[in-house]
Design a protein around this motif. Structure first.
Motif, mmCIF file in Angstrom:
data_model
loop_
_atom_site.group_PDB
_atom_site.id
_atom_site.type_symbol
_atom_site.label_atom_id
_atom_site.label_comp_id
_atom_site.label_asym_id
_atom_site.label_seq_id
_atom_site.Cartn_x
_atom_site.Cartn_y
_atom_site.Cartn_z
ATOM 1 N N SER A 47 21.835 -16.795 -3.144
ATOM 2 C CA SER A 47 20.690 -17.119 -2.284
ATOM 3 C C SER A 47 20.464 -18.623 -2.232
ATOM 4 C CB SER A 47 19.427 -16.420 -2.778
ATOM 5 O OG SER A 47 19.575 -15.029 -2.722
ATOM 6 N N LEU A 48 20.524 -19.267 -3.396
ATOM 7 C CA LEU A 48 20.360 -20.716 -3.450
ATOM 8 C C LEU A 48 21.486 -21.405 -2.687
ATOM 9 C CD1 LEU A 48 19.039 -23.323 -4.409
ATOM 10 C CD2 LEU A 48 20.283 -23.050 -6.576
ATOM 11 N N LEU A 49 22.697 -20.924 -2.860
ATOM 12 C CA LEU A 49 23.831 -21.512 -2.150
ATOM 13 C C LEU A 49 23.632 -21.400 -0.637
ATOM 14 C CD1 LEU A 49 26.591 -22.842 -2.151
ATOM 15 C CD2 LEU A 49 27.607 -20.558 -2.409
ATOM 16 N N ARG A 50 23.155 -20.265 -0.172
ATOM 17 C CA ARG A 50 22.894 -20.098 1.264
ATOM 18 C C ARG A 50 21.837 -21.095 1.759
ATOM 19 N NH1 ARG A 50 24.909 -15.524 3.609
ATOM 20 N NH2 ARG A 50 25.642 -13.900 2.207
ATOM 21 N N VAL A 51 20.784 -21.271 0.976
ATOM 22 C CA VAL A 51 19.722 -22.221 1.357
ATOM 23 C C VAL A 51 20.278 -23.636 1.406
ATOM 24 C CG1 VAL A 51 17.553 -23.278 0.592
ATOM 25 C CG2 VAL A 51 17.809 -20.793 0.538
ATOM 26 N N GLN A 55 20.328 -26.030 4.596
ATOM 27 C CA GLN A 55 19.630 -27.308 4.597
ATOM 28 C C GLN A 55 20.554 -28.479 4.892
ATOM 29 O OE1 GLN A 55 17.643 -27.504 0.791
ATOM 30 N NE2 GLN A 55 15.782 -26.593 1.623
ATOM 31 N N TYR A 56 21.762 -28.424 4.345
ATOM 32 C CA TYR A 56 22.710 -29.511 4.538
ATOM 33 C C TYR A 56 23.675 -29.254 5.700
ATOM 34 C CZ TYR A 56 21.122 -31.558 0.153
ATOM 35 O OH TYR A 56 20.365 -32.142 -0.836
ATOM 36 N N GLN A 57 23.439 -28.157 6.409
ATOM 37 C CA GLN A 57 24.264 -27.767 7.562
ATOM 38 C C GLN A 57 25.753 -27.759 7.198
ATOM 39 O OE1 GLN A 57 22.972 -30.444 10.660
ATOM 40 N NE2 GLN A 57 21.063 -29.337 10.927
ATOM 41 N N ARG A 94 27.007 -31.837 -7.076
ATOM 42 C CA ARG A 94 26.991 -32.230 -5.666
ATOM 43 C C ARG A 94 25.578 -32.355 -5.125
ATOM 44 N NH1 ARG A 94 30.337 -30.107 -0.460
ATOM 45 N NH2 ARG A 94 29.128 -31.271 1.061
ATOM 46 N N PHE A 95 24.726 -31.390 -5.460
ATOM 47 C CA PHE A 95 23.387 -31.367 -4.884
ATOM 48 C C PHE A 95 22.325 -31.982 -5.792
ATOM 49 C CE2 PHE A 95 25.647 -27.865 -2.735
ATOM 50 C CZ PHE A 95 25.534 -28.332 -1.432
#
Length: 103
Positions: A47-51, A55-57, A94-95
């Motif tokens: 879920s976090l990865l999808r968000v 967000q970062y397209q 990375r994030f």
């Protein structure tokens, strides 16, 4: 609603009452039962990865350095594979977020 937000401090007690009532309705209403069940079964890391991707397209190809090829990213997103500790560490770097958010 805009008035509540515009004068937040003045309406804070009302906002708190409304938020509790809305949360109760969303968690107990039969209208949300199927949605709530689906959400509870989601993997937090995916879920976090999808968000983050939203967000970062980002597309699956954009994560080749952290996860691997597009097919592996797709398998992780559809639940047929799991994020590994190495994936989580690389994504966290990375994030700039804590690895704990993926767990």
């Amino acid at each position: 609603m805009d008035e509540l937000v515009d004068d937040y401090d003045r309406y804070l007690p009302l906002i708190e009452v409304l938020s509790v009532a809305i949360e109760k309705w969303e968690s107990e209403s039969p209208e949300f039962a199927e949605f709530n069940k689906a959400v509870s079964e989601l993997d937090d890391g995916v879920s976090l990865l999808r968000v983050l991707m939203d967000q970062y397209q980002l597309k699956a190809d954009d994560l080749k350095n952290e996860i691997g090829g597009r097919s592996l990213v797709s398998m992780i997103l559809n639940g047929s594979r799991s994020l590994t500790i190495d994936h989580i560490k690389a994504l966290s770097r990375r994030f700039g977020i804590s690895p704990a958010l993926f767990l």
